[in-house]
Design a protein around this motif. Structure first.
Motif, PDB file in Angstrom:
ATOM      1  N   ASP A  42       0.836  -1.203   0.000  1.00 24.14           N
ATOM      2  CA  ASP A  42       0.000   0.000   0.000  1.00 24.14           C
ATOM      3  C   ASP A  42       0.870   1.252   0.000  1.00 24.14           C
ATOM      4  O   ASP A  42       0.590   2.228  -0.717  1.00 24.14           O
ATOM      5  CB  ASP A  42      -0.920   0.007   1.224  1.00 24.14           C
ATOM      6  CG  ASP A  42      -2.024  -1.042   1.138  1.00 24.14           C
ATOM      7  OD1 ASP A  42      -2.304  -1.518   0.019  1.00 24.14           O
ATOM      8  OD2 ASP A  42      -2.581  -1.391   2.200  1.00 24.14           O
ATOM      9  N   SER A  43       1.925   1.236   0.809  1.00 21.63           N
ATOM     10  CA  SER A  43       2.870   2.357   0.819  1.00 21.63           C
ATOM     11  C   SER A  43       3.542   2.494  -0.547  1.00 21.63           C
ATOM     12  O   SER A  43       3.713   3.603  -1.069  1.00 21.63           O
ATOM     13  CB  SER A  43       3.934   2.153   1.901  1.00 21.63           C
ATOM     14  OG  SER A  43       3.383   2.135   3.200  1.00 21.63           O
ATOM     15  N   ALA A  44       3.932   1.346  -1.119  1.00 16.72           N
ATOM     16  CA  ALA A  44       4.618   1.352  -2.412  1.00 16.72           C
ATOM     17  C   ALA A  44       3.739   1.956  -3.501  1.00 16.72           C
ATOM     18  O   ALA A  44       4.212   2.760  -4.319  1.00 16.72           O
ATOM     19  CB  ALA A  44       5.029  -0.074  -2.789  1.00 16.72           C
ATOM     20  N   ASP A  45       2.465   1.606  -3.507  1.00 18.51           N
ATOM     21  CA  ASP A  45       1.553   2.155  -4.511  1.00 18.51           C
ATOM     22  C   ASP A  45       1.532   3.679  -4.455  1.00 18.51           C
ATOM     23  O   ASP A  45       1.563   4.359  -5.479  1.00 18.51           O
ATOM     24  CB  ASP A  45       0.137   1.621  -4.292  1.00 18.51           C
ATOM     25  CG  ASP A  45      -0.017   0.172  -4.713  1.00 18.51           C
ATOM     26  OD1 ASP A  45       0.827  -0.331  -5.485  1.00 18.51           O
ATOM     27  OD2 ASP A  45      -0.981  -0.473  -4.251  1.00 18.51           O
ATOM     28  N   ARG A  46       1.471   4.230  -3.235  1.00 16.30           N
ATOM     29  CA  ARG A  46       1.383   5.693  -3.082  1.00 16.30           C
ATOM     30  C   ARG A  46       2.654   6.392  -3.530  1.00 16.30           C
ATOM     31  O   ARG A  46       2.603   7.524  -4.035  1.00 16.30           O
ATOM     32  CB  ARG A  46       1.081   6.033  -1.607  1.00 16.30           C
ATOM     33  CG  ARG A  46       0.956   7.534  -1.324  1.00 16.30           C
ATOM     34  CD  ARG A  46      -0.210   8.146  -2.097  1.00 16.30           C
ATOM     35  NE  ARG A  46      -0.333   9.575  -1.846  1.00 16.30           N
ATOM     36  CZ  ARG A  46       0.349  10.515  -2.486  1.00 16.30           C
ATOM     37  NH1 ARG A  46       1.231  10.186  -3.425  1.00 16.30           N
ATOM     38  NH2 ARG A  46       0.160  11.791  -2.206  1.00 16.30           N
ATOM     39  N   LEU A  47       3.812   5.732  -3.365  1.00 15.96           N
ATOM     40  CA  LEU A  47       5.084   6.363  -3.717  1.00 15.96           C
ATOM     41  C   LEU A  47       5.660   5.853  -5.044  1.00 15.96           C
ATOM     42  O   LEU A  47       6.830   6.064  -5.336  1.00 15.96           O
ATOM     43  CB  LEU A  47       6.108   6.174  -2.585  1.00 15.96           C
ATOM     44  CG  LEU A  47       5.971   7.243  -1.492  1.00 15.96           C
ATOM     45  CD1 LEU A  47       4.879   6.890  -0.499  1.00 15.96           C
ATOM     46  CD2 LEU A  47       7.281   7.488  -0.775  1.00 15.96           C
ATOM     47  N   CYS A  48       4.802   5.214  -5.865  1.00 14.18           N
ATOM     48  CA  CYS A  48       5.202   4.744  -7.201  1.00 14.18           C
ATOM     49  C   CYS A  48       6.399   3.799  -7.149  1.00 14.18           C
ATOM     50  O   CYS A  48       7.317   3.876  -7.975  1.00 14.18           O
ATOM     51  CB  CYS A  48       5.504   5.932  -8.123  1.00 14.18           C
ATOM     52  SG  CYS A  48       4.058   6.930  -8.491  1.00 14.18           S
ATOM     53  N   ILE A  49       6.380   2.906  -6.171  1.00 17.68           N
ATOM     54  CA  ILE A  49       7.418   1.883  -6.020  1.00 17.68           C
ATOM     55  C   ILE A  49       6.792   0.543  -6.393  1.00 17.68           C
ATOM     56  O   ILE A  49       5.653   0.269  -6.004  1.00 17.68           O
ATOM     57  CB  ILE A  49       7.942   1.868  -4.571  1.00 17.68           C
ATOM     58  CG1 ILE A  49       8.701   3.165  -4.273  1.00 17.68           C
ATOM     59  CG2 ILE A  49       8.844   0.659  -4.312  1.00 17.68           C
ATOM     60  CD1 ILE A  49       9.080   3.345  -2.809  1.00 17.68           C
ATOM     61  N   PRO A  50       7.496  -0.299  -7.140  1.00 17.35           N
ATOM     62  CA  PRO A  50       6.909  -1.589  -7.537  1.00 17.35           C
ATOM     63  C   PRO A  50       6.624  -2.490  -6.338  1.00 17.35           C
ATOM     64  O   PRO A  50       7.400  -2.543  -5.391  1.00 17.35           O
ATOM     65  CB  PRO A  50       7.969  -2.198  -8.457  1.00 17.35           C
ATOM     66  CG  PRO A  50       9.232  -1.474  -8.137  1.00 17.35           C
ATOM     67  CD  PRO A  50       8.833  -0.101  -7.726  1.00 17.35           C
ATOM     68  N   ASN A  51       5.490  -3.174  -6.409  1.00 16.99           N
ATOM     69  CA  ASN A  51       5.090  -4.089  -5.338  1.00 16.99           C
ATOM     70  C   ASN A  51       6.004  -5.309  -5.265  1.00 16.99           C
ATOM     71  O   ASN A  51       6.633  -5.699  -6.248  1.00 16.99           O
ATOM     72  CB  ASN A  51       3.661  -4.573  -5.562  1.00 16.99           C
ATOM     73  CG  ASN A  51       2.603  -3.588  -5.079  1.00 16.99           C
ATOM     74  OD1 ASN A  51       1.461  -3.954  -4.883  1.00 16.99           O
ATOM     75  ND2 ASN A  51       2.959  -2.321  -4.900  1.00 16.99           N
ATOM     76  N   ILE A  52       6.058  -5.892  -4.069  1.00 18.58           N
ATOM     77  CA  ILE A  52       6.697  -7.186  -3.842  1.00 18.58           C
ATOM     78  C   ILE A  52       5.592  -8.145  -3.430  1.00 18.58           C
ATOM     79  O   ILE A  52       4.834  -7.834  -2.488  1.00 18.58           O
ATOM     80  CB  ILE A  52       7.776  -7.100  -2.752  1.00 18.58           C
ATOM     81  CG1 ILE A  52       8.938  -6.208  -3.223  1.00 18.58           C
ATOM     82  CG2 ILE A  52       8.296  -8.485  -2.368  1.00 18.58           C
ATOM     83  CD1 ILE A  52       9.946  -5.896  -2.140  1.00 18.58           C
ATOM     84  N   PRO A  53       5.439  -9.287  -4.076  1.00 15.30           N
ATOM     85  CA  PRO A  53       4.399 -10.227  -3.648  1.00 15.30           C
ATOM     86  C   PRO A  53       4.504 -10.511  -2.153  1.00 15.30           C
ATOM     87  O   PRO A  53       5.609 -10.701  -1.615  1.00 15.30           O
ATOM     88  CB  PRO A  53       4.689 -11.477  -4.491  1.00 15.30           C
ATOM     89  CG  PRO A  53       5.359 -10.946  -5.721  1.00 15.30           C
ATOM     90  CD  PRO A  53       6.192  -9.786  -5.246  1.00 15.30           C
ATOM     91  N   VAL A  54       3.362 -10.529  -1.480  1.00 14.13           N
ATOM     92  CA  VAL A  54       3.356 -10.716  -0.027  1.00 14.13           C
ATOM     93  C   VAL A  54       4.055 -12.016   0.366  1.00 14.13           C
ATOM     94  O   VAL A  54       4.811 -12.049   1.351  1.00 14.13           O
ATOM     95  CB  VAL A  54       1.915 -10.675   0.519  1.00 14.13           C
ATOM     96  CG1 VAL A  54       1.877 -11.098   1.986  1.00 14.13           C
ATOM     97  CG2 VAL A  54       1.331  -9.287   0.369  1.00 14.13           C
ATOM     98  N   GLU A  55       3.861 -13.064  -0.407  1.00 15.16           N
ATOM     99  CA  GLU A  55       4.507 -14.338  -0.070  1.00 15.16           C
ATOM    100  C   GLU A  55       6.031 -14.238  -0.182  1.00 15.16           C
ATOM    101  O   GLU A  55       6.767 -14.864   0.591  1.00 15.16           O
ATOM    102  CB  GLU A  55       3.979 -15.479  -0.938  1.00 15.16           C
ATOM    103  CG  GLU A  55       4.186 -15.307  -2.433  1.00 15.16           C
ATOM    104  CD  GLU A  55       3.033 -14.604  -3.137  1.00 15.16           C
ATOM    105  OE1 GLU A  55       2.872 -14.821  -4.355  1.00 15.16           O
ATOM    106  OE2 GLU A  55       2.286 -13.852  -2.456  1.00 15.16           O
ATOM    107  N   ASP A  56       6.531 -13.402  -1.105  1.00  8.08           N
ATOM    108  CA  ASP A  56       7.973 -13.195  -1.218  1.00  8.08           C
ATOM    109  C   ASP A  56       8.499 -12.360  -0.052  1.00  8.08           C
ATOM    110  O   ASP A  56       9.588 -12.606   0.474  1.00  8.08           O
ATOM    111  CB  ASP A  56       8.319 -12.509  -2.541  1.00  8.08           C
ATOM    112  CG  ASP A  56       8.117 -13.415  -3.751  1.00  8.08           C
ATOM    113  OD1 ASP A  56       7.859 -14.626  -3.552  1.00  8.08           O
ATOM    114  OD2 ASP A  56       8.210 -12.921  -4.891  1.00  8.08           O
ATOM    115  N   PHE A  57       7.719 -11.373   0.350  1.00  8.87           N
ATOM    116  CA  PHE A  57       8.071 -10.559   1.519  1.00  8.87           C
ATOM    117  C   PHE A  57       8.218 -11.448   2.749  1.00  8.87           C
ATOM    118  O   PHE A  57       9.222 -11.379   3.474  1.00  8.87           O
ATOM    119  CB  PHE A  57       6.992  -9.494   1.736  1.00  8.87           C
ATOM    120  CG  PHE A  57       7.159  -8.668   2.987  1.00  8.87           C
ATOM    121  CD1 PHE A  57       7.811  -7.455   2.953  1.00  8.87           C
ATOM    122  CD2 PHE A  57       6.640  -9.103   4.208  1.00  8.87           C
ATOM    123  CE1 PHE A  57       7.962  -6.680   4.110  1.00  8.87           C
ATOM    124  CE2 PHE A  57       6.774  -8.353   5.360  1.00  8.87           C
ATOM    125  CZ  PHE A  57       7.441  -7.135   5.305  1.00  8.87           C
TER     126      PHE A  57
END
Length: 357
Positions: free
Chosen positions: A96-111
């Motif tokens: 959610d933070s990444a979306d707001r700051l135009c940063i690519p998501n990391i799959p939650v399972e990878d996180f």
């Protein structure tokens, strides 16, 4: 996700006295790192020895603050198992933070896999004494080189960890909170709901002013009317008024805390009415004057539950629970930490096992 391992040949000396850890003062032997390149995506996931990054002076994060972070903990149980508390929630919030700051998501399972991999490699750094934990700091920053204001095409995702004691020197003792009504932390449409460094940098001035007056933290009001309570600098905050629980709604200006979410679930399970919405600071002070402000506590990963004994707003001071920990606050702390450290059964499915210690 495939992770490459390069383990240290020079292990650090671990803290000799775990009762004097402080909060995130010394970091463990390794860190997780992964790179992002536009067109290639996230790649080269690796566990490597803890080390410095080499950054060009024109790296964009240093100039335009395109970065985000998270915070969670690993706990060692009495039977020497190591576990995490709701890490998937941290992974989802980071996106959610990444979306707001135009940063690519990391799959939650990878996180979650990355967090577990680091904890397992550095499991000997997870403290053994009651009340201590291994604090985990995942973060992402833009590492393009150049001074144009735009989303980066390259990023680094890193996770570091540190054995830690209590966040506040007072521990679970009640703290004093200063209500800030001049500066603001967040406003609608901005980044208040994210964990980005700029939010915290902007809070330092008011925090120092509060500290000079003997207060542990700042309670922020809304950025439009400067009237409604929102959150404390490092915590969400809750008020028990006349038997009901009040806390600010997560509508864009308040961080959706994992601990906050868990405590709301517990309170509702126990039959309390929890009201997420606007609560005027004037009404809080009035409730204190009428003897209806029964308990106040902060919630967050670092402090878990932090009881509040005093609120100062303008020339008014509210004293809470005779300066002692309230019964509900104590029950919440005991229950949440009991689940986290494996002293109580995990009936909510909140625990993620990592490994044997």
């Amino acid at each position: 996700m495939e992770i490459r391992y390069e383990l240290t040949k020079n292990p650090k000396q671990k803290p000799a006295d775990e009762s004097k850890l402080g909060f995130a003062k010394q970091f463990s032997d390794h860190m997780f790192v992964m790179d992002y390149t536009e067109g290639e995506g996230w790649h080269d996931a690796r566990i490597v020895p803890y080390q410095s990054f080499s950054i060009d002076p024109a790296t964009v994060v240093l100039h335009y603050a395109q970065e985000i972070f998270e915070g969670l903990k690993a706990y060692r149980t009495a039977d020497n198992k190591i576990q995490l508390f709701r890490p998937e929630c941290n992974g989802a919030r980071m996106n959610d933070s990444a979306d707001r700051l135009c940063i690519p998501n990391i799959p939650v399972e990878d996180f979650v896999q990355a967090v577990k991999a680091l904890v397992e490699v550095d499991k000997d750094w997870v403290p053994h004494i009651d009340g201590s934990s291994y604090y985990i700091r995942p973060f992402i920053f833009a590492n393009d080189v150049g001074l144009g204001v735009h989303a980066s095409k390259h990023y680094i995702f890193c996770i570091i960890g540190a054995p830690s004691g209590a966040y506040y020197a007072e521990g679970i003792d009640p703290v004093r909170i200063y209500v800030e009504d001049d500066y603001i932390r967040a406003a609608p449409g901005l980044t208040g709901f994210t964990k980005c460094g700029g939010n915290y940098a902007a809070s330092i001035k008011a925090g120092e002013m509060a500290e000079r007056q003997g207060y542990a933290q700042v309670l922020w009001l809304d950025g439009v009317e400067k009237k409604y309570v929102e959150e404390v600098g490092s915590m969400n905050i809750m008020f028990k008024i006349d038997g009901k629980i009040y806390t600010a709604a997560c509508t864009g200006t308040v961080l959706p805390g994992v601990t906050r979410r868990s405590i709301i679930e517990l309170c509702r399970d126990w039959g309390y009415e929890v009201i997420e919405g606007k609560l005027a600071i004037a009404d809080v002070m009035k409730a204190a004057q009428e003897g209806k402000l029964e308990e106040v506590w902060g919630t967050g990963t670092a402090a878990v539950v932090s009881p509040v004994k005093e609120l100062k707003w303008k020339d008014q001071v509210a004293y809470i629970s005779d300066g002692k920990i309230g019964a509900l606050t104590q029950k919440l702390y005991d229950t949440l930490t009991g689940i986290q450290w494996g002293k109580l059964p995990d009936e909510k499915g909140w625990i993620t096992p990592v490994c044997e210690g």
